[in-house]
Design a protein around this motif. Structure first.
Motif, PDB file in Angstrom:
ATOM      1  N   UNK A   1      22.640   8.497 -11.182  1.00  0.00           N
ATOM      2  CA  UNK A   1      23.328   9.789 -11.278  1.00  0.00           C
ATOM      3  C   UNK A   1      24.728   9.833 -10.643  1.00  0.00           C
ATOM      4  N   UNK A   2      24.960   9.128  -9.556  1.00  0.00           N
ATOM      5  CA  UNK A   2      26.259   9.208  -8.886  1.00  0.00           C
ATOM      6  C   UNK A   2      27.274   8.175  -9.358  1.00  0.00           C
ATOM      7  N   UNK A   3      26.953   7.447 -10.400  1.00  0.00           N
ATOM      8  CA  UNK A   3      27.812   6.355 -10.856  1.00  0.00           C
ATOM      9  C   UNK A   3      29.151   6.857 -11.375  1.00  0.00           C
ATOM     10  N   UNK A   4      30.225   6.216 -10.937  1.00  0.00           N
ATOM     11  CA  UNK A   4      31.573   6.537 -11.435  1.00  0.00           C
ATOM     12  C   UNK A   4      32.124   5.321 -12.170  1.00  0.00           C
ATOM     13  N   UNK A   5      33.160   5.544 -12.958  1.00  0.00           N
ATOM     14  CA  UNK A   5      33.761   4.425 -13.690  1.00  0.00           C
ATOM     15  C   UNK A   5      34.382   3.418 -12.724  1.00  0.00           C
ATOM     16  N   UNK A   6      34.886   3.901 -11.579  1.00  0.00           N
ATOM     17  CA  UNK A   6      35.467   2.998 -10.577  1.00  0.00           C
ATOM     18  C   UNK A   6      34.396   2.066  -9.995  1.00  0.00           C
ATOM     19  N   UNK A   7      33.212   2.637  -9.708  1.00  0.00           N
ATOM     20  CA  UNK A   7      32.128   1.822  -9.161  1.00  0.00           C
ATOM     21  C   UNK A   7      31.659   0.781 -10.172  1.00  0.00           C
ATOM     22  N   UNK A   8      31.517   1.194 -11.419  1.00  0.00           N
ATOM     23  CA  UNK A   8      31.070   0.266 -12.450  1.00  0.00           C
ATOM     24  C   UNK A   8      32.093  -0.845 -12.652  1.00  0.00           C
ATOM     25  N   UNK A   9      33.371  -0.482 -12.686  1.00  0.00           N
ATOM     26  CA  UNK A   9      34.439  -1.473 -12.853  1.00  0.00           C
ATOM     27  C   UNK A   9      34.422  -2.469 -11.696  1.00  0.00           C
ATOM     28  N   UNK A  10      34.271  -1.967 -10.458  1.00  0.00           N
ATOM     29  CA  UNK A  10      34.236  -2.845  -9.290  1.00  0.00           C
ATOM     30  C   UNK A  10      33.032  -3.783  -9.347  1.00  0.00           C
ATOM     31  N   UNK A  11      31.886  -3.255  -9.755  1.00  0.00           N
ATOM     32  CA  UNK A  11      30.678  -4.073  -9.860  1.00  0.00           C
ATOM     33  C   UNK A  11      30.840  -5.158 -10.913  1.00  0.00           C
TER      34      UNK A  11
END
Length: 115
Positions: free
Chosen positions: A24-34
């Protein structure tokens, strides 16, 4: 976060929207970093056989041999019959594709050809 082009941003945002149900708290920045982090860790990969490469690309082993000969794929000849292909060159070929003038379209040899 810096995304190279608009299509990457669209794909990233679509992926975030699909994953939000599970994260639920996922952001595009977090996904990109991962994803960037996993690319760095995944940089040491085993080399592929011609058959594995053909399956990934959706082509025949003969096409893979032709791509190696034309320099589209980087390969290491371990012996005359044992070849391993760099996965990064496969990734580049998947991302960039094959130029249209290099695509071989088989000629029809059946009844259709006689017409």
């Amino acid at each position: 976060m810096r995304i190279q082009n608009q299509s990457h941003a669209i794909v990233l945002n679509t992926a975030v929207n699909l994953l939000r149900e599970h994260y639920p708290g996922l952001t595009s920045e977090q996904l990109h970093a991962t994803l960037s982090h996993s690319e760095i860790q995944g940089s040491v990969q085993k080399k592929l056989t011609r058959r594995e490469c053909a399956e990934l690309l959706g082509v025949s082993v003969n096409s893979v041999n032709r791509y190696i000969k034309n320099g589209k794929l980087k390969a290491v000849n371990i012996s005359p019959r044992l070849v391993r292909i760099d996965p990064e060159s496969v990734r580049e070929l998947l991302n960039n594709g094959v130029p249209e003038d290099e695509i071989i379209v088989p000629q029809c040899h059946g009844k259709e050809a006689a017409r």
